[in-house]
Design an enzyme around this catalytic site. Structure first.
Site, PDB file in Angstrom:
ATOM      1  N   MET A  66      -4.454   8.686  11.306  1.00 57.50           N
ATOM      2  CA  MET A  66      -5.414   9.404  10.456  1.00 57.50           C
ATOM      3  C   MET A  66      -5.918  10.632  10.823  1.00 57.50           C
ATOM      4  O   MET A  66      -7.146  10.679  10.743  1.00 57.50           O
ATOM      5  CB  MET A  66      -6.160   8.314   9.692  1.00 57.50           C
ATOM      6  CG  MET A  66      -5.672   7.231   8.944  1.00 57.50           C
ATOM      7  SD  MET A  66      -6.741   5.868   8.336  1.00 57.50           S
ATOM      8  CE  MET A  66      -6.708   4.845   9.912  1.00 57.50           C
TER       9      MET A  66
ATOM     10  N   ASP B 286       0.715  -1.120  -0.007  1.00 58.08           N
ATOM     11  CA  ASP B 286       0.062   0.044  -0.030  1.00 58.08           C
ATOM     12  C   ASP B 286       0.712   1.265   0.027  1.00 58.08           C
ATOM     13  O   ASP B 286       2.246   1.241   0.118  1.00 58.08           O
ATOM     14  CB  ASP B 286      -1.094  -0.018   0.950  1.00 58.08           C
ATOM     15  CG  ASP B 286      -0.392  -0.182   2.481  1.00 58.08           C
ATOM     16  OD1 ASP B 286      -1.126  -0.472   3.223  1.00 58.08           O
ATOM     17  OD2 ASP B 286       0.494   0.692   2.805  1.00 58.08           O
TER      18      ASP B 286
ATOM     19  N   LYS C 280      -3.444   2.179  -1.075  1.00 60.19           N
ATOM     20  CA  LYS C 280      -4.655   2.937  -0.275  1.00 60.19           C
ATOM     21  C   LYS C 280      -4.069   4.307   0.684  1.00 60.19           C
ATOM     22  O   LYS C 280      -3.372   4.197   1.307  1.00 60.19           O
ATOM     23  CB  LYS C 280      -5.359   1.932   0.662  1.00 60.19           C
ATOM     24  CG  LYS C 280      -6.586   1.423  -0.017  1.00 60.19           C
ATOM     25  CD  LYS C 280      -6.998   0.133   0.706  1.00 60.19           C
ATOM     26  CE  LYS C 280      -6.791   0.240   2.271  1.00 60.19           C
ATOM     27  NZ  LYS C 280      -7.984   0.584   2.968  1.00 60.19           N
TER      28      LYS C 280
HETATM   29  N1  SAH Z   1      -0.637   0.209  10.261  1.00 62.45           N
HETATM   30  C1  SAH Z   1      -0.177   1.446  10.345  1.00 62.45           C
HETATM   31  C2  SAH Z   1      -1.302   2.400  10.365  1.00 62.45           C
HETATM   32  C3  SAH Z   1      -2.014   2.602   9.170  1.00 62.45           C
HETATM   33  S1  SAH Z   1      -3.230   4.061   9.353  1.00 62.45           S
HETATM   34  C4  SAH Z   1       0.831   1.546  11.565  1.00 62.45           C
HETATM   35  O1  SAH Z   1       0.732   0.558  12.217  1.00 62.45           O
HETATM   36  O2  SAH Z   1       1.612   2.611  11.430  1.00 62.45           O
HETATM   37  C5  SAH Z   1      -2.421   5.199   8.468  1.00 62.45           C
HETATM   38  C6  SAH Z   1      -2.016   6.432   9.499  1.00 62.45           C
HETATM   39  O3  SAH Z   1      -0.742   5.913  10.472  1.00 62.45           O
HETATM   40  C7  SAH Z   1      -1.503   7.608   8.833  1.00 62.45           C
HETATM   41  O4  SAH Z   1      -2.722   8.463   8.789  1.00 62.45           O
HETATM   42  C8  SAH Z   1      -0.836   8.234  10.035  1.00 62.45           C
HETATM   43  O5  SAH Z   1      -1.684   8.774  10.910  1.00 62.45           O
HETATM   44  C9  SAH Z   1      -0.051   7.013  10.715  1.00 62.45           C
HETATM   45  N2  SAH Z   1       1.364   6.887  10.180  1.00 62.45           N
HETATM   46  C10 SAH Z   1       1.775   5.932   9.198  1.00 62.45           C
HETATM   47  N3  SAH Z   1       3.026   5.869   8.888  1.00 62.45           N
HETATM   48  C11 SAH Z   1       3.342   7.157   9.627  1.00 62.45           C
HETATM   49  C12 SAH Z   1       4.763   7.931   9.427  1.00 62.45           C
HETATM   50  N4  SAH Z   1       5.804   7.333   9.024  1.00 62.45           N
HETATM   51  N5  SAH Z   1       4.645   9.171  10.227  1.00 62.45           N
HETATM   52  C13 SAH Z   1       3.683   9.599  10.981  1.00 62.45           C
HETATM   53  N6  SAH Z   1       2.254   8.901  10.912  1.00 62.45           N
HETATM   54  C14 SAH Z   1       2.266   7.677  10.233  1.00 62.45           C
END
Ligand code: SAH
Length: 261
Positions: free
Chosen positions: A177, A41, A63
């Site tokens: 998010m 993704d 996504k």
């Molecule tokens: N499964 C992922 C989360 C997916 S939801 C996890 O465990 O991190 C997607 C959200 O994760 C984004 O909108 C943001 O809020 C956060 N996110 C993912 N990668 C990020 C990053 N490198 N820096 C800051 N926020 C991040």
């Protein structure tokens, strides 16, 4: 690395971590190398994608909040079809697959077709963000609770969040998010009793070269989110733990002028 780690016709849901390829687990890297096809993704970092050997088929199912290139149903179908065709499938997801990763929908689709699957965990954004800002998400006696929450509603569905339960001065809140709903998050938490001066940290692109950190307070969160954040994924960390040893600069890197695609 061996080719037998993934049996033909099976699927691994693999956590890609927050973006920095060095934050990928060794197991994830082995799985990526032993796949025949990788579905990934949009949050999976380029450095991680570079680890996919060129002979392996890679499919972006891209996504990103607000601009889904494929709906969840089509993604499920693609993965199921690949597994039924005997591929060794890796489904690479940003962070940890079990945290706001829609892993359940995919596992249900696989189970419906009796396709064996397994999960390889990854470092979630909140852990990467805490490491980057050099703070602990929990603090003895001050932040006894850590809550992961998403402020992102599904389609037109209304958000049903128990703000009163979240407005806990002894908790750290990691909002995934939450960029576009920072306004609402601040308003609702304050209405539910959380102090306006509760420390907040916004971390964009945690662990990536374009990482930026902003320290602010709850009542200024909407303004900070609106004016400071760019197009990258961003996490909101809210709670007293964010003030502890407040010795960091407000901004680490200059504002980028990039506009969101
Ligand atoms: N499964 C992922 C989360 C997916 S939801 C996890 O465990 O991190 C997607 C959200 O994760 C984004 O909108 C943001 O809020 C956060 N996110 C993912 N990668 C990020 C990053 N490198 N820096 C800051 N926020 C991040």
């Amino acid at each position: 690395m061996n080719d037998n780690m993934i049996a033909a016709g099976t699927v691994w849901l693999v956590g890609a971590g927050p973006g920095d390829p060095d934050l990928l687990t060794r197991k994830a890297e082995k799985l990526i190398r032993s796949a025949s096809v990788v579905f990934y993704d949009a949050l999976v970092g380029d450095g991680v994608l570079d680890l996919i050997p060129p002979h392996i088929i890679r499919v972006c199912v891209g996504k990103r909040s607000g601009r889904h290139s494929k709906d969840q149903r089509s993604i499920n179908d693609l993965i199921v079809e690949a597994a039924l065709a005997g591929e060794r499938v890796v489904r690479l997801k940003g962070g940890d697959p079990s945290i706001f990763g829609r892993a359940n929908e995919e596992m249900e689709a696989l189970a419906m077709h009796s396709i064996p699957y397994a999960i390889c965990p990854g470092i979630t954004a909140a852990s990467a963000a805490a490491a980057s800002i050099g703070k602990s998400l929990t603090l003895r006696g001050l932040a006894r609770k850590l809550t992961f929450v998403t402020a992102h509603a599904r389609g037109d569905e209304p958000l049903s969040i128990n703000w009163r339960a979240l407005a806990d001065p002894e908790a750290t809140l990691a909002v995934y998010m939450g960029k576009s709903s920072a306004d609402m998050v601040a308003r609702e938490l304050m209405a539910a009793g959380l102090a306006a001066d509760t420390p907040v940290c916004l971390i964009e692109n945690a662990s990536l070269p374009g990482e930026r950190q902003f320290f602010t307070r709850l009542d200024l969160l909407p303004l900070t989110a609106k004016t400071a954040l760019g197009c990258g994924p961003a996490l909101l960390l809210i709670g007293e733990a964010m003030a502890h040893r407040a010795d960091k600069q407000v901004m680490k890197a200059p504002l980028s002028r990039k506009t969101c695609a």
